[in-house]
Structure formats: C-alpha cells, structure tokens
Design an enzyme around this catalytic site. Structure first.
Site, PDB file in Angstrom:
ATOM      1  N   ASP A  53       0.554  -0.912   0.064  1.00 56.37           N
ATOM      2  CA  ASP A  53      -0.108   0.216  -0.143  1.00 56.37           C
ATOM      3  C   ASP A  53       0.943   1.601  -0.009  1.00 56.37           C
ATOM      4  O   ASP A  53       0.234   2.100  -0.205  1.00 56.37           O
ATOM      5  CB  ASP A  53      -1.480  -0.485   1.508  1.00 56.37           C
ATOM      6  CG  ASP A  53      -2.586  -1.007   0.661  1.00 56.37           C
ATOM      7  OD1 ASP A  53      -2.392  -1.448   2.004  1.00 56.37           O
ATOM      8  OD2 ASP A  53      -2.836  -0.564   0.209  1.00 56.37           O
ATOM      9  N   ILE A  56       1.482   2.051  -3.413  1.00 61.41           N
ATOM     10  CA  ILE A  56       0.117   2.466  -4.347  1.00 61.41           C
ATOM     11  C   ILE A  56      -0.644   3.570  -4.052  1.00 61.41           C
ATOM     12  O   ILE A  56      -0.580   4.019  -2.534  1.00 61.41           O
ATOM     13  CB  ILE A  56      -0.515   1.238  -4.195  1.00 61.41           C
ATOM     14  CG1 ILE A  56      -0.548   0.335  -4.513  1.00 61.41           C
ATOM     15  CG2 ILE A  56      -1.993   1.180  -5.182  1.00 61.41           C
ATOM     16  CD1 ILE A  56      -1.000  -1.012  -4.553  1.00 61.41           C
ATOM     17  N   GLU A  92      -6.481   1.008   1.028  1.00 61.43           N
ATOM     18  CA  GLU A  92      -6.589   2.268   0.987  1.00 61.43           C
ATOM     19  C   GLU A  92      -6.174   2.756   0.111  1.00 61.43           C
ATOM     20  O   GLU A  92      -5.866   2.950  -0.816  1.00 61.43           O
ATOM     21  CB  GLU A  92      -5.007   1.466   1.827  1.00 61.43           C
ATOM     22  CG  GLU A  92      -4.507   2.683   3.325  1.00 61.43           C
ATOM     23  CD  GLU A  92      -3.235   2.397   3.086  1.00 61.43           C
ATOM     24  OE1 GLU A  92      -3.069   1.517   4.498  1.00 61.43           O
ATOM     25  OE2 GLU A  92      -2.345   3.050   2.263  1.00 61.43           O
ATOM     26  N   ASP A  94      -6.033   6.475  -0.994  1.00 65.04           N
ATOM     27  CA  ASP A  94      -4.945   8.051  -0.556  1.00 65.04           C
ATOM     28  C   ASP A  94      -6.038   8.938  -0.520  1.00 65.04           C
ATOM     29  O   ASP A  94      -6.180   9.776  -0.455  1.00 65.04           O
ATOM     30  CB  ASP A  94      -4.088   7.936  -1.746  1.00 65.04           C
ATOM     31  CG  ASP A  94      -3.191   6.867  -0.855  1.00 65.04           C
ATOM     32  OD1 ASP A  94      -2.778   6.089  -1.364  1.00 65.04           O
ATOM     33  OD2 ASP A  94      -3.036   6.076   0.366  1.00 65.04           O
ATOM     34  N   HIS A 138     -14.755   8.419 -17.649  1.00 63.22           N
ATOM     35  CA  HIS A 138     -15.818   8.448 -18.957  1.00 63.22           C
ATOM     36  C   HIS A 138     -14.590   9.708 -19.695  1.00 63.22           C
ATOM     37  O   HIS A 138     -14.090  10.862 -19.052  1.00 63.22           O
ATOM     38  CB  HIS A 138     -16.863   9.122 -18.839  1.00 63.22           C
ATOM     39  CG  HIS A 138     -17.839   8.499 -18.177  1.00 63.22           C
ATOM     40  ND1 HIS A 138     -18.135   7.291 -18.903  1.00 63.22           N
ATOM     41  CD2 HIS A 138     -18.639   8.676 -17.060  1.00 63.22           C
ATOM     42  CE1 HIS A 138     -19.629   7.405 -18.033  1.00 63.22           C
ATOM     43  NE2 HIS A 138     -19.711   7.122 -17.042  1.00 63.22           N
ATOM     44  N   CYS A 180     -14.135   5.412 -23.019  1.00 67.33           N
ATOM     45  CA  CYS A 180     -14.250   5.402 -24.330  1.00 67.33           C
ATOM     46  C   CYS A 180     -13.046   6.421 -25.377  1.00 67.33           C
ATOM     47  O   CYS A 180     -13.118   7.355 -24.674  1.00 67.33           O
ATOM     48  CB  CYS A 180     -16.146   6.117 -24.786  1.00 67.33           C
ATOM     49  SG  CYS A 180     -17.013   5.465 -23.808  1.00 67.33           S
ATOM     50  N   SER A 206     -15.678   2.014 -24.628  1.00 74.47           N
ATOM     51  CA  SER A 206     -15.787   1.403 -24.469  1.00 74.47           C
ATOM     52  C   SER A 206     -17.849   0.660 -23.089  1.00 74.47           C
ATOM     53  O   SER A 206     -17.737   1.536 -22.604  1.00 74.47           O
ATOM     54  CB  SER A 206     -15.139   1.381 -23.038  1.00 74.47           C
ATOM     55  OG  SER A 206     -14.027   1.447 -23.923  1.00 74.47           O
ATOM     56  N   SER A 208     -20.135  -1.307 -21.006  1.00 74.88           N
ATOM     57  CA  SER A 208     -20.034  -1.839 -19.643  1.00 74.88           C
ATOM     58  C   SER A 208     -20.421  -3.235 -19.893  1.00 74.88           C
ATOM     59  O   SER A 208     -20.821  -3.689 -21.194  1.00 74.88           O
ATOM     60  CB  SER A 208     -20.939  -0.866 -18.862  1.00 74.88           C
ATOM     61  OG  SER A 208     -22.207  -1.566 -19.828  1.00 74.88           O
TER      62      SER A 208
END
Lengths: 361, 615
Positions: A53, A56, A92, A94, A138, A180, A206, A208
């Site tokens: 973590d 990241i 976690e 951030d 998006h 997309c 793209s 769903s």
C-alpha cells in the site's frame, strides 16, 4: 568473495528496483459504480502480486461501498451474483471524493506537492521505479473527464510524463486506460520508456459489462473485466509477458478494439514480464558471507557506461538574480508617446485656433 | 442600398404585402392546421427514450410478494371506511404505525364559493394521513411520494391496500436513499392541495389547514395511484396537470419502460397503441389520442391527484388501473412489482428530473412530439396576426388616394386621438372584470330572484354577462365624443390584433393546447373583421367563433373522442357544469383558465365585436 562481488554487479543489471502504481477512478455518482469496481479490481491484483500500500496511490472519486443506494453496504462487487468483493477489508484509499482532481493527479505524477502532503499521498518514485498508471472513467477524443466538472487532455498528460522523465521519476511506465475512445489519450506521448494500452480506439465506446439486477447497476467494464480474469492467473513467479496482455479482450469479447503503443518503449514487449509492472518482485540473494562493496559496481553485461544524468535545476535562482528583469509586455518607447501627444495637441490648436489656449492656461 | 432602406424596394415590398396579404393569411392558416394534424403521423414523431443517465435502464430486480395481503388490507380499509362514514383516520394511523412508518395527520377545511354539484360538496372538512419511511442511511434531504386518494363509496380501496402493502415491503429494504412518504388524502384534490400547501409553507388558495408535524426533504417525484378492482387488464397513465402543466417526459418513459419489462398492458388517454400507422384508421386513432391530450391540457384542470404537484416543480403522474373485458388479467402483485421497480429507479436519481422534455404531446405512449416540433403550428397562426398588423400599419400611414374636399381631408388625416381607442379598450376590460367578479358575488341575489340553485345561478349569471357584452357597441358609441372615423377603426383593429397576438403567444408558451385552440377560432375572426363586411353574417360568425361557443363545441368534441357521444340536452348540462368547474378550479386550486378567458380573451373578442359595429 570475488564471485559474489561479480554477481553483485549482475544483481543491479536489471532495469528497475521498485514498483509503484497510480490507480485513478475519475467518475462519481451511483451509476458509475463500474469505474470504482474497475479500479478496485486492478488494485486488488496489484496488491496480490506484491506491491504494498505504501507504493500504491489509489484515487477514488466516489464512495460506492457506503453509498446509500448500495443494497450490500461496505462491498463493491466486480462479478454479478456477487461472486467477488473487490472492496475487502484492507483497502487504503489515498485520494478520495473531491480530492480526485486533475490538479492533484498531475501533482502526484510530477511530485510537486506542498510540503504538508503525507507520504501516503506522494509518488516517491526514483529513476529505477517501474510505474503502473491506470485510469478509468468517462472520456472522449483527447480528454478524460474528472468528476463531471473538469477534463485532462492528452497533451497535458504527455507533458506530465515528460516532466516525470526529465526529473527522472520513472524507469519504465505502463499506462492503461479504460474509457471510451481511450486510444486518443496515448497518441501524444513523446517521452521514452512508456508503454500504453487502451480499451478502445478513437470513435469507439468502451462498453460496460456485468449488469446486476440486485444492485441495479453495471458492475464492471468489459476491458477491465477480462483483464482482471487474465491477471487472476498471474502469480508472482509467472513469466507471462506483455504480448499476452495485448491479446486480452479481443473484439469478440470487448466489442471495442483495444489498442496499444510500444514505439516509445526501449525493450521488446515480449521480454517484459507482467510482474515487472503489476507485481513487486524483489530480487533476493541469500548469502552467509560478508561482501565488501568498496569499488563502484560495474554492470556485468558490459554495456558502456550510461550517460550520467543530472537533475535539471527547477528554480534557477542564480540566473534570476543576475539578470535584468525581462519586460513582460512591450510598450512603445516613452519618447514616442510624448511625440504623439504633442502632435495631437498641435493639430488640435491648428484646427480650432490658437485662441483656445487661453482656456487651458 | 439595403433591402428596407431603399425606397423603391420598400415600396415594392409594401405593395406585395398589401396585395398578397389575404392569400398568404389563408395559406398560413391551412398550413398551421395541416402541421398540427401531421404531428400525429408516426414518421413525424420520435420514439420515447430515457434521457436521465442516473435512471438508466430497467435493470432492477423486483421482488414484491404480497399482492394478496394488500388486497385483504384494502378490504379492511373499505369496511372501516363504511363504518366511519368517511376516512378511517385512527385505523389508518395505527396500521401505518404497525408497518414501521412515522405517521402524521393533517386536518383541513374549506368552504367552496358555491356548491359543487358534480361532487356534491360545499363545506369540505377532512383529514389527510401520511406516513414517512425514513431512508435508513441517508440524510433527510430528499423524498418521494406515493399517494392514493380516499374516495367515498367503493372506489380506490385496493389502491390504499396496495399502498400499505408496498409501505411494509419498502420498510424492509436498506437501499433507500430518499425518504418515502405514503399519503392517503381525503376529498381528492382539495386534500392534496391542503397537504402540498402545508408541506411547502405556502397559502395561495385561502384554505385553512393545520400545519404538518412531520416532513421529509424536498420531494423529487410523486406517483398517485387509483385502483378500484382486484385484477386489472391495463394501466392508464395520466399526465395532464393544473394549467396544462406536464411532468417531465422521463417519468412517462420510466412507466412505459417498466410496463414493457413486466409485460403489463399500458395505455394513455385510455386508448391502446396500434401498430398500423400507415392505415387511415390507425392514423385517426393516434389523432384521437393526441386530441384527447390537447383537450385535457387546454382545460387547465388537474386530471388526477398528481396535477397539483407540478406547480411545485415536482414531477408527478397518476397511474389508474382499468378493468375492462379482456382475457389477460394482471394481479396486484404485478402492479406492486411495477411500482417497486419505478421507485427503485427514482431512488437512483441524484437531481430532479430535468434531462427530458417538459413540453410535449403524446400521440401514443411510445411516441412523443416535442415543443420544437409542435410550436411551428402555432407560429403559422400567429404570423397571420402579424401580417394583418403590418397591413393595417401600411394602410394607416399611406395618405388616402381620393379626396373630394381638401379641408376635410386634412382634418381626417390627423390621427385619431388615443382617447378614441382607449374607450373601447377600457369598456371591454371592465366587462371582462364584471364577467370575472360578478357571478360569484351576486349569486345570493340571483338565488333570491330566480328559482335556481347557487351553482346554476353562478353559471347563468356568467353567461348573461357574456351575452350582455354583445350589446355594448350600440351603447358605447353614444359615449364617444365624435363619430368614428375610417382611421379610428383601423387603429383599434391594429391594437386589438397586436394584443391578441401577444396574448395568444404568451398562452401558447405556457399551455400550448389552450393557445392553439383559441388561435384556431380567434385568428380568422381577427383577420377578416372590418366594419365593411356584411353585418348579420359576420355577427353570427363572430359569435360562433367566440370563446364561449368554442367551449361548447369542445365539450361535444371531447365526448365524441372518448367514444361517449352525448345528446344536445346532456351536452348543454355538461357545458354548464364545465363552466362551474372552471370557476371552482380557479378559486380552489388557482387554475388560470377562467381568469384568462374572462379578463383577457373575452375583452379582446369584444374589441373585434366593437370593430364590426363601428360607425
């Protein structure tokens, strides 16, 4: 001891020594549940493969797990029928909620954060870090929408990566985007050592996936769903390489055409392991003897010394204080203005007669 | 030089305008009517679609199980209603509390200006009962409303039963992000008005009500349920509200989407959808559906309990269960599931419904016509008025061509004073004010002198004042200082035509149907009336095209459209009741149709009547 000293050179011959991941979900609202689920699935894979973590930076624009509309509070599912809860109990985050902005994202990438920023919110990478950057939300042709109120353009992103390169903030960068028209976001990159993947080409959407009736929303996007399934088969010791990742989600499954870009990358994608970016594989050599590291270590594979890089001076104070201040805007020289007004006054008095002078004096 | 500043070109334009004025007006009129009729033709309409992203598709799982229990509750409610002889307040309060809602009551009372003979009430006292289901985890900032009216007799018992059943089911779910208010209102619209006024802390109609003790947040959407039978064959959606206001089209789209998902037969205006749009009967079917909506919208009355919500910018619709002779029946569980699905989707809303259209016409439940498509029909009619006004302006500004006496000519050329135009204007408007205020004020005196009931007194006084206005020109001309001149009537007509154009334009913006129907009858008469047309025939036509006769014809037409044609006697009685309902709606709920007709449209028509009899 000498052999060990030589193999110490071999130890430092691979490209990177640490791994970082920056995972960003840019949309809020309940009907964008799938973007949060996308990001959390990548987070889960990356954590499972070893990145801790502390390395990241997870940015989630909205809290789906505790949304009032979630019939299963404190969970975020990625498979319908609630098979897989990617939220778990050790997530976690951030940057959360309204902190996910274009400015914060760019500051994280370039490192220009105020001194009060805690370590968990910083990308403390160096010139031997491999960074995975994952964006979802998006998007459109050349932009990605943040939080329904602002956008980041592909030019800005490319410039941010160039800043990172000039400040030697990465060794290699893997950029994945699931939106997309995602391929438009990597068109403008020009810094070396970047590999990019996108879920759809310019002009395609793209789609769903995973509609769940109990929760009432789509749970994942197609590309990330199939990428998650692909990553579930990876373990820290696997030797799968990038060419397999490029094959994830063909048009038959994804409906859109995923794209990738490798021309800026120096190595051959076939020799790049998935775990080079998604995992944090540490090379550990156990030894019982002491090694005396006095001389500078020469890399074994005999390539000539790489160019010595120095950090570009961010604030060249010496140049500033020893230089004349540069005029920002151009004004006409003072004499010209004076002459102009004299001319105007002369013309005025010529036309209307000198007798008006007495009104002034 | 420019088109309008070059005198030669200007003269040419003006001469073309005066020459072609009448033909262009006729063409525009028929074009407007044809455009309107063409709106129902299916290739010219658009399919409905969900515009709100947050509501998305019908992807939701409906699991409501307790339809039969809801019907049993309805029967209990009916029994208690009969025992108490009105609204069983205590039983409702206890029942809602047992289901876990926060229950409150509100009492209200109102004395109508004159007795309502349709619903047989004069002094109305009642109680509204409502229970609030608090959202388990959300702050109390937004709410949804589900209401069912408590009607006398045997109607709407099943609606209240279903409402209570749904309340119990909803109480067990944790995914509500908004409070849900379950309202049972007494005396239908009057109770609803009292509740809404209490909820929003306004008092616009002079009703007295006790303040609401409990409140949810701001109401995002509301549904009103009318169900009078255990099984139904179709569900009818009612959209038209007060003053012709319509809810957001997304609400209708949501209803239609769920009807298709669950497989319930759904109608609008009580008419089923047909697939044969290219045949004559199919086209006339859609025209009838659209005309029904136009008529209902033009009347300005709320056609369901939902109609009063719209004024507060709350999207609301009424769902009526219809039991006719069809083979396939739908039971209460399915209706409950449909409502559950709709409410789950409304729950997902983040803002008020605003993405779809607020102004539209629906020739069928799956097709709609938006304001951009239907406004040109009205625009074509309004253009006629503007052309006429231009023509009059040109006539007023050109010097008269033939003169006999130079001196008298110059006198005539001076424009008639404002005063001569002002007199007919003021007198017409005073008549309008009389038509608005006097019927109610003098109902007692009328009842004393004539053997009629109060309602009839009001209506007949209104008609009497209307007809008395016809005698005005003969009287007002005596008040004018001089004789009317040729210029005089032209100025008056110019003013009247522009006044009518502005009036109809504003009306059409707010209530397109009312504006269009008034335009259909008033624009031709405004265009052709002058003092020089044959008097008797024109007087007759003017009366036929006046607002009152338009209303009479509309009443007969409306009954025809609903396939319940009436005889002349019944039609006349219906006409009288429509007038009384219009006056009552105005004082009870603030409907604007009656004041509009009495204070603005009627005086305008009187101005044209004045022009016809100009000497």
């Amino acid at each position: 001891v000498c052999a060990l000293h030589n193999s110490a050179g071999q130890f430092f011959s691979s490209g990177h020594t640490n791994n970082w991941a920056v995972l960003v979900c840019t949309s809020r609202f309940w009907f964008n549940y799938r973007h949060v689920a996308n990001t959390l699935s990548v987070y889960r894979s990356v954590k499972r493969l070893g990145i801790p973590d502390s390395h990241i930076v997870l940015m989630l624009a909205d809290d789906m797990a505790c949304n009032h509309r979630n019939p299963k509070p404190a969970t975020v599912f990625s498979h319908k029928n609630m098979e897989l809860n990617v939220y778990g109990d050790d997530v976690e985050v951030d940057y959360r909620g309204y902190e996910v902005t274009v400015e914060n994202f760019l500051r994280v990438l370039t490192g220009r954060l105020p001194p009060s920023t805690p370590r968990s919110k910083r990308l403390l990478s160096d010139d031997r870090s491999n960074i995975l950057i994952y964006l979802t939300g998006h998007g459109g042709n050349g932009f990605l929408k943040f939080q329904d109120s602002e956008e980041i353009s592909n030019v800005e992103l490319a410039d941010a990566f160039e800043q990172m390169w000039q400040k030697r903030r990465y060794n290699e960068l893997l950029f994945i985007i699931d939106t997309c028209q995602g391929a438009s976001m990597y068109e403008r990159f020009y810094s070396p050592n970047i590999m990019a993947l996108a879920s759809s080409q310019v002009g395609e959407d793209s789609l769903s996936h995973q509609p769940d009736l109990a929760i009432g929303v789509h749970l994942m996007d197609r590309y990330t769903f199939y990428m998650l399934e692909f990553l579930e088969d990876i373990h820290p010791a696997s030797k799968t390489n990038m060419n397999d990742l490029f094959k994830v989600c063909p048009k038959s499954q994804c409906v859109s055409t995923p794209g990738h870009r490798t021309d800026l990358f120096l190595r051959d994608p076939g020799s790049v392991l998935i775990t080079d970016f998604f995992g944090s594989v540490r090379k550990v050599e156990l030894t019982m003897d002491a090694i005396n590291l006095t001389d500078p270590i020469n890399p074994v594979n005999g390539e000539e010394q790489k160019e010595v890089y120095s950090y570009a001076d961010q604030l060249p104070v010496s140049e500033i204080i020893h230089q004349k201040p540069k005029q920002k805007d151009w004004h006409p020289p003072d004499g010209f203005i004076l002459g102009l007004w004299t001319l105007i006054l002369l013309v005025f008095f010529k036309t209307y007669g000198i007798k008006h002078l007495k009104h002034i004096f | 030089m420019g088109l309008l500043s070059d005198p030669n070109r200007r003269r040419a334009l003006i001469s073309m305008l005066t020459r072609l004025n009448a033909p262009i007006c006729v063409v525009c009129y028929f074009a407007g009517v044809a455009w309107f009729m063409g709106l129902a033709f299916e290739p010219f309409t658009l399919r409905t679609y969900m515009s709100e992203n947050a509501m998305g598709s019908t992807m939701v799982e409906e699991r409501f199980p307790a339809g039969e229990r809801a019907l049993a509750t309805g029967r209990e409610f009916a029994a208690h209603k009969k025992k108490v002889g009105g609204m069983p307040v205590d039983w409702l309060v206890k029942n809602m509390q047992d289901r876990g809602l926060e229950v409150f009551t509100q009492s209200f009372s109102r004395t109508l200006p004159f007795p309502d003979e349709n619903k047989e009430r004069y002094i109305v006292k009642g109680t509204n009962v409502y229970g609030i289901l608090r959202a388990p985890r959300a702050p109390r900032t937004e709410a949804l409303v589900l209401s069912a009216p408590c009607s006398p007799g045997d109607s709407n018992n099943q609606a209240v039963g279903l409402l209570l059943g749904l309340a119990q089911y909803f109480r067990n779910q944790i995914y509500w992000a908004k409070d849900i208010i379950f309202l049972v209102n007494e005396h239908d619209l009057i109770g609803m008005q009292a509740w809404l006024e209490g909820y929003h802390h306004t008092n616009t109609t002079g009703m007295s009500w006790s303040p609401l003790q409990g409140r949810g947040g701001s109401i995002q959407a509301a549904l009103s349920l009318e169900l009078s039978s255990d099984v139904i064959t179709s569900l009818d959606l009612v959209l038209e509200g007060l003053n012709g206001q319509l809810p957001n089209l997304d609400l209708a789209n949501l209803f239609y989407a769920f009807c298709q998902k669950i497989g319930v037969l759904c109608t609008i205006q009580g008419k089923l959808q047909r697939n044969d749009w290219d045949s004559v009967s199919g086209y006339s079917h859609t025209v009838q559906t659209m005309m029904l909506m136009v008529m209902k919208q033009a009347s300005g009355r709320p056609w369901g309990d939902h109609g009063l919500f719209l004024r507060y910018h709350i999207e609301a619709a009424t769902i009526k269960g219809v039991n006719s002779f069809r083979q396939y029946k739908t039971d209460a569980t399915t209706i409950g599931r449909l409502l559950e699905g709709m409410y789950r989707k409304l729950n997902n809303l983040l803002e008020r419904l605003h993405q779809s259209y607020f102004f539209y016409l629906m020739p069928s439940l799956s097709h709609f016509v938006s304001i951009g498509y239907y406004m040109p029909a009205f625009g074509l009619l309004a253009v006629i008025l503007l052309l006429r006004a231009l023509d009059l302006w040109v006539q007023l500004n050109t010097p008269p061509s033939t003169t006999e006496d130079g001196v008298a000519d110059i006198d005539q050329q001076s424009s008639p004073g404002v005063l001569s135009v002002l007199t007919p204007l003021v007198i017409s408007h005073l008549t309008g004010v009389a038509l608005y205020a006097l019927p109610i004020r003098f109902q007692e005196t009328a009842v004393e002198h004539f053997p009629v009931s109060e309602t009839e007194a009001v209506v007949l006084t209104a008609i009497a004042i209307y007809t008395a206005g016809l005698a005005l020109p003969h009287n007002t001309h005596r008040l004018l200082s001089g004789e009317g001149t040729e210029q005089g009537w032209r100025v008056l007509k110019l003013v009247a035509v522009l006044y009518l154009a502005v009036l109809l334009g504003c009306t059409a913006l707010i209530n397109f149907s009312l504006g269009f129907i008034l335009a259909l009858t008033l624009v031709p008469l405004a265009a052709f009336v002058t003092p020089h047309v044959p008097k008797v025939l024109s007087a007759f036509i003017l009366v036929i095209l006046s607002p009152a006769c338009t209303l009479l014809f509309s009443v007969f037409f409306f009954q025809e459209l609903q396939e319940m044609p009436v005889s002349f006697q019944d039609g006349w009685l219906l006409y009288l009741s429509v007038i009384s309902q219009g006056i009552l709606d105005h004082s009870l709920y603030g409907s604007l149709v009656y004041p509009l007709i009495a204070l603005l449209v009627y005086p305008c028509w009187l101005l044209f009547w004045n022009i016809l009899f100009w000497k």
